[in-house]
Motif scaffolding. Sequence first.
Motif, PDB file in Angstrom:
ATOM      1  N   THR A   1       0.784  -0.982   0.300  1.00  0.00           N
ATOM      2  CA  THR A   1      -0.349  -0.132   0.461  1.00  0.00           C
ATOM      3  C   THR A   1       0.571   1.318  -0.149  1.00  0.00           C
ATOM      4  O   THR A   1       2.101   0.879  -0.015  1.00  0.00           O
ATOM      5  CB  THR A   1      -1.200  -0.283   1.068  1.00  0.00           C
ATOM      6  OG1 THR A   1      -1.514   0.753   0.884  1.00  0.00           O
ATOM      7  CG2 THR A   1      -0.696   0.091   2.409  1.00  0.00           C
ATOM      8  N   PHE A   2       0.147   2.730  -0.159  1.00  0.00           N
ATOM      9  CA  PHE A   2       1.178   3.349  -0.076  1.00  0.00           C
ATOM     10  C   PHE A   2       0.795   4.518   1.120  1.00  0.00           C
ATOM     11  O   PHE A   2      -0.766   4.623   1.238  1.00  0.00           O
ATOM     12  CB  PHE A   2       0.360   4.507  -1.286  1.00  0.00           C
ATOM     13  CG  PHE A   2       1.057   6.125  -1.504  1.00  0.00           C
ATOM     14  CD1 PHE A   2       1.950   6.339  -1.722  1.00  0.00           C
ATOM     15  CD2 PHE A   2       0.349   6.596  -1.233  1.00  0.00           C
ATOM     16  CE1 PHE A   2       2.808   7.603  -2.019  1.00  0.00           C
ATOM     17  CE2 PHE A   2       0.962   8.403  -1.470  1.00  0.00           C
ATOM     18  CZ  PHE A   2       2.497   8.546  -1.802  1.00  0.00           C
ATOM     19  N   ASP A   3       0.966   4.667   1.954  1.00  0.00           N
ATOM     20  CA  ASP A   3       0.984   4.730   3.442  1.00  0.00           C
ATOM     21  C   ASP A   3       1.583   6.671   3.952  1.00  0.00           C
ATOM     22  O   ASP A   3       3.030   6.326   3.394  1.00  0.00           O
ATOM     23  CB  ASP A   3       0.847   4.098   4.081  1.00  0.00           C
ATOM     24  CG  ASP A   3       0.401   4.886   5.880  1.00  0.00           C
ATOM     25  OD1 ASP A   3      -0.595   5.291   6.187  1.00  0.00           O
ATOM     26  OD2 ASP A   3       1.355   4.822   6.614  1.00  0.00           O
ATOM     27  N   VAL A   4       0.837   7.448   4.424  1.00  0.00           N
ATOM     28  CA  VAL A   4       1.044   8.764   4.909  1.00  0.00           C
ATOM     29  C   VAL A   4       1.417   9.088   6.248  1.00  0.00           C
ATOM     30  O   VAL A   4       0.283   8.586   6.574  1.00  0.00           O
ATOM     31  CB  VAL A   4       1.087  10.111   3.956  1.00  0.00           C
ATOM     32  CG1 VAL A   4       1.930  11.181   3.960  1.00  0.00           C
ATOM     33  CG2 VAL A   4       1.210  10.134   2.750  1.00  0.00           C
ATOM     34  N   THR A   5       2.458   9.008   7.064  1.00  0.00           N
ATOM     35  CA  THR A   5       2.157   9.637   8.384  1.00  0.00           C
ATOM     36  C   THR A   5       3.219  10.747   9.048  1.00  0.00           C
ATOM     37  O   THR A   5       4.315  11.042   8.002  1.00  0.00           O
ATOM     38  CB  THR A   5       2.733   8.552   9.068  1.00  0.00           C
ATOM     39  OG1 THR A   5       3.900   8.250   9.242  1.00  0.00           O
ATOM     40  CG2 THR A   5       1.514   7.210   9.029  1.00  0.00           C
TER      41      THR A   5
ATOM     42  N   LEU B   1       5.938   5.695   2.828  1.00  0.00           N
ATOM     43  CA  LEU B   1       6.283   4.400   2.182  1.00  0.00           C
ATOM     44  C   LEU B   1       4.679   3.417   1.449  1.00  0.00           C
ATOM     45  O   LEU B   1       4.181   3.672   1.436  1.00  0.00           O
ATOM     46  CB  LEU B   1       5.162   3.581   3.892  1.00  0.00           C
ATOM     47  CG  LEU B   1       5.207   1.998   3.110  1.00  0.00           C
ATOM     48  CD1 LEU B   1       6.966   1.437   4.038  1.00  0.00           C
ATOM     49  CD2 LEU B   1       4.730   1.349   4.664  1.00  0.00           C
ATOM     50  N   SER B   2       5.898   3.558  -0.175  1.00  0.00           N
ATOM     51  CA  SER B   2       5.468   3.508  -1.000  1.00  0.00           C
ATOM     52  C   SER B   2       6.366   2.450  -1.195  1.00  0.00           C
ATOM     53  O   SER B   2       7.435   2.152  -2.280  1.00  0.00           O
ATOM     54  CB  SER B   2       5.165   4.159  -1.732  1.00  0.00           C
ATOM     55  OG  SER B   2       5.026   4.011  -2.727  1.00  0.00           O
ATOM     56  N   PRO B   3       5.677   1.158  -0.756  1.00  0.00           N
ATOM     57  CA  PRO B   3       6.638  -0.122  -1.587  1.00  0.00           C
ATOM     58  C   PRO B   3       6.554  -1.153  -2.807  1.00  0.00           C
ATOM     59  O   PRO B   3       7.368  -1.703  -3.052  1.00  0.00           O
ATOM     60  CB  PRO B   3       6.557  -0.950  -0.459  1.00  0.00           C
ATOM     61  CG  PRO B   3       5.072  -1.051  -0.422  1.00  0.00           C
ATOM     62  CD  PRO B   3       5.304   0.730  -0.224  1.00  0.00           C
ATOM     63  N   ASN B   4       5.408   0.113  -3.065  1.00  0.00           N
ATOM     64  CA  ASN B   4       5.596  -0.762  -4.418  1.00  0.00           C
ATOM     65  C   ASN B   4       5.241   0.465  -6.017  1.00  0.00           C
ATOM     66  O   ASN B   4       4.722   0.210  -7.497  1.00  0.00           O
ATOM     67  CB  ASN B   4       3.710  -1.996  -4.699  1.00  0.00           C
ATOM     68  CG  ASN B   4       4.141  -2.617  -6.154  1.00  0.00           C
ATOM     69  OD1 ASN B   4       5.179  -3.247  -6.213  1.00  0.00           O
ATOM     70  ND2 ASN B   4       2.731  -2.997  -6.579  1.00  0.00           N
TER      71      ASN B   4
ATOM     72  N   GLY C   1      10.665   0.444  -5.002  1.00  0.00           N
ATOM     73  CA  GLY C   1      10.365  -1.189  -4.349  1.00  0.00           C
ATOM     74  C   GLY C   1      11.142  -1.114  -2.475  1.00  0.00           C
ATOM     75  O   GLY C   1      11.090  -2.012  -2.001  1.00  0.00           O
ATOM     76  N   SER C   2      11.182   0.328  -2.031  1.00  0.00           N
ATOM     77  CA  SER C   2      11.693   0.344  -1.046  1.00  0.00           C
ATOM     78  C   SER C   2      11.149  -0.059   0.024  1.00  0.00           C
ATOM     79  O   SER C   2       9.809   0.680   0.229  1.00  0.00           O
ATOM     80  CB  SER C   2      12.122   1.792  -1.226  1.00  0.00           C
ATOM     81  OG  SER C   2      12.414   1.908   0.247  1.00  0.00           O
TER      82      SER C   2
ATOM     83  N   ASP D   1       1.885   4.882  -9.525  1.00  0.00           N
ATOM     84  CA  ASP D   1       1.312   3.474  -9.619  1.00  0.00           C
ATOM     85  C   ASP D   1      -0.176   4.355  -9.239  1.00  0.00           C
ATOM     86  O   ASP D   1      -1.431   4.101  -8.209  1.00  0.00           O
ATOM     87  CB  ASP D   1       1.591   2.602  -9.269  1.00  0.00           C
ATOM     88  CG  ASP D   1       0.333   1.319  -9.498  1.00  0.00           C
ATOM     89  OD1 ASP D   1      -0.488   1.416 -10.151  1.00  0.00           O
ATOM     90  OD2 ASP D   1       1.155   0.119  -9.111  1.00  0.00           O
ATOM     91  N   ASP D   2      -1.345   3.863 -10.307  1.00  0.00           N
ATOM     92  CA  ASP D   2      -2.538   5.263 -10.212  1.00  0.00           C
ATOM     93  C   ASP D   2      -3.467   3.896  -9.210  1.00  0.00           C
ATOM     94  O   ASP D   2      -4.481   4.155  -9.339  1.00  0.00           O
ATOM     95  CB  ASP D   2      -2.942   5.349 -12.000  1.00  0.00           C
ATOM     96  CG  ASP D   2      -2.986   4.176 -12.762  1.00  0.00           C
ATOM     97  OD1 ASP D   2      -2.883   3.534 -12.468  1.00  0.00           O
ATOM     98  OD2 ASP D   2      -3.055   4.735 -13.906  1.00  0.00           O
ATOM     99  N   ARG D   3      -3.066   2.001  -9.454  1.00  0.00           N
ATOM    100  CA  ARG D   3      -3.991   1.428  -8.981  1.00  0.00           C
ATOM    101  C   ARG D   3      -4.119   2.079  -7.110  1.00  0.00           C
ATOM    102  O   ARG D   3      -4.555   0.752  -6.573  1.00  0.00           O
ATOM    103  CB  ARG D   3      -3.204   0.340  -8.478  1.00  0.00           C
ATOM    104  CG  ARG D   3      -3.343  -0.189 -10.124  1.00  0.00           C
ATOM    105  CD  ARG D   3      -3.065  -1.952 -10.447  1.00  0.00           C
ATOM    106  NE  ARG D   3      -0.871  -1.924  -9.175  1.00  0.00           N
ATOM    107  CZ  ARG D   3      -0.309  -2.949 -10.065  1.00  0.00           C
ATOM    108  NH1 ARG D   3      -1.376  -4.497  -9.254  1.00  0.00           N
ATOM    109  NH2 ARG D   3       0.627  -2.664  -8.885  1.00  0.00           N
TER     110      ARG D   3
END
Length: 560
Positions: free
Chosen positions: A247-251, A270-273, A295-296, A324-326
């Motif tokens: 997932t794409f997550d911001v804190t 956090l954007s692992p993908n 991919g980090s 990635d617009d998904r």
Amino acid sequence: MKTRHIFGWLAAAFLTLAGIAACSDNYDTGLMPTKNQLELKVDGHSSGFSVDYGAAPDNNIKVEVESNTLWKVSIECEGGWCTADKMTGRGNETITLSILENINKERSARVMVYVVDADGDAVTNEGTTSIEMTLKQAVSDVRLTPSSLEPFEAQNPRSQEFTIISNVNWTLDVSYEGENPTEFVMITPLSGMTPGADGTYSGSAGATFRMALQDNRTAADRKAFLNLVSAISRYTIEITQTKSSYTFDVTPSENQTVGAEGGEIPFGVLSPNSGWDAVCSASWVSLTVPSVAEGSLSRVETVAKIAPSDGQYRSTQILFKPRDDRYPQQTVTIVQTGIDVYFEASRIDNVGIVKETGGQIVVEVDSRFRWRASAPSWIELTGTSGNGFDTFGANVDANYSDDTRTGFITITPETTYTNEGIVLNPASFGLGAINIGVTQFGGREPAVSVPWPADDYSQTSASLAFNFYSPFYTVIEAGLEWSREDGTDQHRVAISPSDSNDGTVTFDLTDLEPATRYIARGFVRFIRGDKVEDKYGSWSYPFSTAGQYPSNSDNPTPSN
């Protein structure tokens, strides 16, 4: 045995309707065989029988009566849930029964067909004279199996088959949790159900279908609900799908607040993908976005720098966008608080209009800004600038002119720099100068007025009230004067007043010429500089004396 489906309910009654009342006049001997020749069958049965029905309603249950005589029908059912379209007949006929839906418990009804004579009375002799049909009705049933499910995985979720068990009409729909949710459940009918234009499905008995879910690429669990609805119940199964592990997550994700002095706000992304970008349209926010390898799995810190404000409240948004617009974008609102500004100025003395001799006015200023004060040349200020709360005096010079004058003490807010480096511009807050008006009397001549007619007069004297006003000049005397129209034969009665006075004077009429017209007017004698001057009222009051009385010391009463 015949089986028919029903749908309905009611409660308690034994229903018997009156039959045919036949008279001997219309007696048909062809339908009245001898007693040992009577024939009666119901649905092919010559003795009692029973029939089972489902829970659904049915208003078209056909019952065939075969007979060679007259007959009647009686129905016994609790609540009147079973009725017939006819209660009498002759020979071979069809009875149509109607039953209601059963939602409480299993129940039964007794339908009796029996032979009657020409008078409508039951025949009870030898042979088959009555047949009882028992209707048994099952209770409604609507279920969905399986009745509960384990959560579905986020990616490539398993599909699930369901079975609907029902003996009544039903509809199936899908609802979702939250506002504007993603519709991620797909239904594929397998048997016994019909799709509707509004996204629902319907049926009247058992059915099967397959449910499949779309991938969940969001950062939160999500829920849907399968709703099986009939007239008697609502049956719901909760569908849960877990959040994506990619997932794409911001804190922090909640709104952030800084003071007017500005500052820095760190965000962890956090954007692992997917790679990502951060965007903000406000010029007072600058973003430092480091280079991140695709991919980090580590959370990367980016910093938002907030510039000092001009003291006013403002807000903007930072948009974090995965490439990635998904994956959904995330928005964080930045709020910069304002500074409580104020600017007030007013007179705190009780002086209204300043006399011509001058005086002092006191002004109070309460301001978040620096300020400066100015006034016309005839008003001398004891303070011309300040910062915050302060008071100052304004000395008003004497006014030796004849005119009243008005001027303004003007207090103007100025741009102010706070200790935090914030620049407060009064114009940004819609603040401008405050003007305090000062009115001062001029050195005007005295004013005097005398009413007419006299308050009290006779043949020998008259008394008049008068008033005058002289705030700027010293008055020597004030009173009344009367003389002939040509200015001769002048007479005066005066008093020694203060600066202003309301008085009453009485003058002697015995010295006036008879049958003569006089003019009376008020006067004030005052000092202007080194001169003594007279000031007359703006109104004059003429009167005439009457003819000479026998006594020279008497004068008649004057008239207007």
